[in-house]
Design a protein around this motif. Structure first.
Motif, PDB file in Angstrom:
ATOM      1  N   GLU A  67       1.864   4.187   1.959  1.00 39.01           N
ATOM      2  CA  GLU A  67       1.528   3.130   2.607  1.00 39.01           C
ATOM      3  C   GLU A  67      -0.011   2.727   2.300  1.00 39.01           C
ATOM      4  O   GLU A  67      -0.381   1.583   2.118  1.00 39.01           O
ATOM      5  N   LEU A  68      -0.825   3.603   2.285  1.00 39.65           N
ATOM      6  CA  LEU A  68      -2.322   3.606   2.301  1.00 39.65           C
ATOM      7  C   LEU A  68      -2.597   3.219   0.716  1.00 39.65           C
ATOM      8  O   LEU A  68      -3.530   2.420   0.568  1.00 39.65           O
ATOM      9  N   ILE A  69      -1.675   3.965  -0.111  1.00 34.82           N
ATOM     10  CA  ILE A  69      -1.938   3.719  -1.574  1.00 34.82           C
ATOM     11  C   ILE A  69      -1.796   2.250  -1.785  1.00 34.82           C
ATOM     12  O   ILE A  69      -2.484   1.618  -2.703  1.00 34.82           O
ATOM     13  N   TRP A  70      -0.926   1.567  -1.279  1.00 36.25           N
ATOM     14  CA  TRP A  70      -0.525   0.321  -1.479  1.00 36.25           C
ATOM     15  C   TRP A  70      -1.855  -0.787  -0.976  1.00 36.25           C
ATOM     16  O   TRP A  70      -2.214  -1.684  -1.567  1.00 36.25           O
ATOM     17  N   LEU A  71      -2.203  -0.249   0.189  1.00 38.82           N
ATOM     18  CA  LEU A  71      -3.323  -1.083   0.939  1.00 38.82           C
ATOM     19  C   LEU A  71      -4.668  -0.978   0.029  1.00 38.82           C
ATOM     20  O   LEU A  71      -5.210  -1.904  -0.326  1.00 38.82           O
ATOM     21  N   GLU A  72      -4.761   0.312  -0.624  1.00 41.51           N
ATOM     22  CA  GLU A  72      -5.962   0.252  -1.523  1.00 41.51           C
ATOM     23  C   GLU A  72      -5.863  -0.471  -2.760  1.00 41.51           C
ATOM     24  O   GLU A  72      -6.945  -1.075  -3.210  1.00 41.51           O
ATOM     25  N   ALA A  73      -4.505  -0.539  -3.307  1.00 47.73           N
ATOM     26  CA  ALA A  73      -4.430  -1.293  -4.411  1.00 47.73           C
ATOM     27  C   ALA A  73      -4.343  -2.938  -4.109  1.00 47.73           C
ATOM     28  O   ALA A  73      -4.905  -3.765  -5.033  1.00 47.73           O
ATOM     29  N   ASN A 146       2.836  -1.616 -10.377  1.00 54.57           N
ATOM     30  CA  ASN A 146       3.562  -0.425 -10.564  1.00 54.57           C
ATOM     31  C   ASN A 146       2.951   0.744  -9.770  1.00 54.57           C
ATOM     32  O   ASN A 146       2.036   1.411  -9.928  1.00 54.57           O
ATOM     33  N   ALA A 147       3.946   1.238  -8.865  1.00 54.44           N
ATOM     34  CA  ALA A 147       3.693   2.070  -7.950  1.00 54.44           C
ATOM     35  C   ALA A 147       3.722   3.492  -8.494  1.00 54.44           C
ATOM     36  O   ALA A 147       4.418   3.805  -9.665  1.00 54.44           O
ATOM     37  N   PRO A 148       2.847   4.438  -8.121  1.00 52.42           N
ATOM     38  CA  PRO A 148       2.312   5.623  -8.948  1.00 52.42           C
ATOM     39  C   PRO A 148       3.896   6.621  -8.696  1.00 52.42           C
ATOM     40  O   PRO A 148       4.597   6.357  -7.804  1.00 52.42           O
ATOM     41  N   ASP A 149       3.973   7.675  -9.343  1.00 50.68           N
ATOM     42  CA  ASP A 149       5.023   8.779  -9.248  1.00 50.68           C
ATOM     43  C   ASP A 149       4.917   9.273  -7.688  1.00 50.68           C
ATOM     44  O   ASP A 149       3.634   9.385  -7.254  1.00 50.68           O
ATOM     45  N   GLY A 150       5.847   9.512  -7.210  1.00 48.67           N
ATOM     46  CA  GLY A 150       5.957   9.789  -5.799  1.00 48.67           C
ATOM     47  C   GLY A 150       5.607   9.022  -4.693  1.00 48.67           C
ATOM     48  O   GLY A 150       5.637   9.416  -3.552  1.00 48.67           O
ATOM     49  N   PHE A 151       5.568   7.574  -5.026  1.00 49.51           N
ATOM     50  CA  PHE A 151       5.295   6.676  -4.012  1.00 49.51           C
ATOM     51  C   PHE A 151       6.818   6.775  -3.363  1.00 49.51           C
ATOM     52  O   PHE A 151       7.750   6.443  -3.751  1.00 49.51           O
ATOM     53  N   ASN A 152       6.594   6.768  -1.924  1.00 55.28           N
ATOM     54  CA  ASN A 152       7.889   7.141  -0.954  1.00 55.28           C
ATOM     55  C   ASN A 152       7.678   5.977   0.192  1.00 55.28           C
ATOM     56  O   ASN A 152       7.120   6.282   1.097  1.00 55.28           O
ATOM     57  N   ARG A 153       8.552   4.861   0.257  1.00 53.53           N
ATOM     58  CA  ARG A 153       8.334   4.200   1.141  1.00 53.53           C
ATOM     59  C   ARG A 153      10.022   3.617   1.546  1.00 53.53           C
ATOM     60  O   ARG A 153      11.004   3.928   0.594  1.00 53.53           O
ATOM     61  N   ASP A 229      -1.266  -4.070  10.032  1.00 51.47           N
ATOM     62  CA  ASP A 229      -0.037  -2.935  10.228  1.00 51.47           C
ATOM     63  C   ASP A 229       0.978  -2.918   9.402  1.00 51.47           C
ATOM     64  O   ASP A 229       1.935  -3.545   9.377  1.00 51.47           O
ATOM     65  N   PHE A 230       0.817  -2.300   8.227  1.00 47.74           N
ATOM     66  CA  PHE A 230       1.654  -2.026   7.254  1.00 47.74           C
ATOM     67  C   PHE A 230       2.709  -0.932   7.233  1.00 47.74           C
ATOM     68  O   PHE A 230       3.360  -0.647   6.313  1.00 47.74           O
ATOM     69  N   SER A 231       2.717  -0.500   8.670  1.00 46.60           N
ATOM     70  CA  SER A 231       3.535   0.673   8.757  1.00 46.60           C
ATOM     71  C   SER A 231       5.089   0.608   8.387  1.00 46.60           C
ATOM     72  O   SER A 231       5.744   1.586   8.093  1.00 46.60           O
TER      73      SER A 231
END
Length: 328
Positions: A67-73, A146-153, A229-231
């Motif tokens: 979730e936080l990786i997408w927020l950073e992006a 493009n989501a990185p490897d291991g991206f899990n949502r 709140d992107f949870s």
């Protein structure tokens, strides 16, 4: 279960691992997370601490980190004002804290505070148009990212729909929902599942979505909405994202939303049919979520008859209901 004071100790312990000097810690509330507002000596530098307490399988460390990786992006790639996560002194997005009296570990995250006003009312037409542009911007980024490897949502698909349906059976067993009402919900779920499974996933209609963009999860700052709140973000149809927001908008504001969104992304010809299916799905999901809280059982039981009549029966009959309450 810890007290507010004990959670505050966990929050203070986590702050040691961040480049933040706290002047005041303010308790905000508890749901899937326990949240605190962090004041510093700079009024423009405030932070949100989340102590993640949900036991859901979707709330694992790698899931939260994604979730936080997408927020950073989003922060790096767009002009959107989002709750940007703070990395700890080790450079990690997620911090694990052991409680002071046992071996339990809490997952803690810290975000920049998002200034703005939570609407305690229906948004104006201009606010609704801007909210649609916000969603369109989120979807535009999702289409290109493009989501990185291991991206899990989470994945919002028919399996997710049936999980919600099974949760609602709990209310049936408690006799808070009639068997007749549940039959309408179950038949609708089967119809929606067919829609989900037959709707081809394309870059233009499927990707990472907020999935919970309602009045508690956005704030307005000078007429511009800011998402918070992107949870619950995950993979889903962009129209499902829109349908979730429509649960909280009037008929007229739904039309304004569609018109504004369409200026950025053209909607497919059968978008009304899909939106109505996803709208019913959103109701099932929302009721299932609230059914987890016994305090809300009575209000759910009281609202079922009108919701079944106004939405589920019309949906099963093929009657339109989303944009005009009198439309047939």
């Amino acid at each position: 279960m810890l007290s507010e004071e004990e959670y505050a100790k966990v929050a203070k312990e986590s702050l040691i691992q961040y480049p933040i000097i706290c002047d005041e810690l303010v308790y905000l509330g508890k749901s899937d997370n326990v949240t605190f507002l962090v004041h510093t000596n700079d009024e423009n530098q405030k932070y949100l601490i989340k102590i993640h307490i949900s036991t859901s399988s979707n709330k694992t460390k790698d899931n939260i980190e994604s979730e936080l990786i997408w927020l950073e992006a989003l922060d790096g790639d767009t002009d959107l004002f989002v709750p940007v996560p703070i990395r700890n002194l080790e450079g990690d997005l997620v911090t694990e804290i052991s409680t002071y009296h046992n071996d339990n570990k809490f997952i803690v995250t810290i975000h920049h505070w998002v200034n703005g006003e939570v609407l305690m009312r229906e948004p104006t037409s201009n606010e609704t148009a801007n909210l649609a542009l916000l969603m369109a911007a989120l979807h535009k980024h999702s289409m290109q990212w493009n989501a990185p490897d291991g991206f899990n949502r989470p994945i919002y698909n028919s399996d997710h729909l049936y999980l919600s349906l099974n949760q609602l059976k709990h209310l049936l067993n408690l006799e808070l929902m009639s068997s007749e009402a549940f039959a309408y919900v179950e038949e609708s779920a089967h119809k929606i599942a067919n829609v989900i499974q037959s709707h081809k996933r394309l870059q233009s209609n499927w990707g990472i979505i907020h999935s919970d963009l309602h009045e508690s999860n956005y704030v307005f700052y000078e007429d511009i909405p800011r998402p918070i709140d992107f949870s619950n973000c995950g993979y889903g149809f962009y129209l499902f994202d829109m349908a979730e927001t429509f649960l909280h908008l009037s008929f007229e504001n739904r039309k304004i939303f569609i018109a504004s969104y369409s200026k950025v992304h053209q909607l497919q010809e059968n978008y009304i049919e899909l939106l109505e299916a996803f709208f019913i799905w959103s109701i099932i999901r929302t009721f299932a979520f609230h059914s987890l809280n016994p305090i809300e059982h009575q209000s759910l039981a009281e609202s079922f008859p009108s919701v079944i009549e106004d939405y589920f029966i019309k949906y099963l009959k093929g009657e339109h209901f989303l944009l005009n309450s009198h439309e047939n």
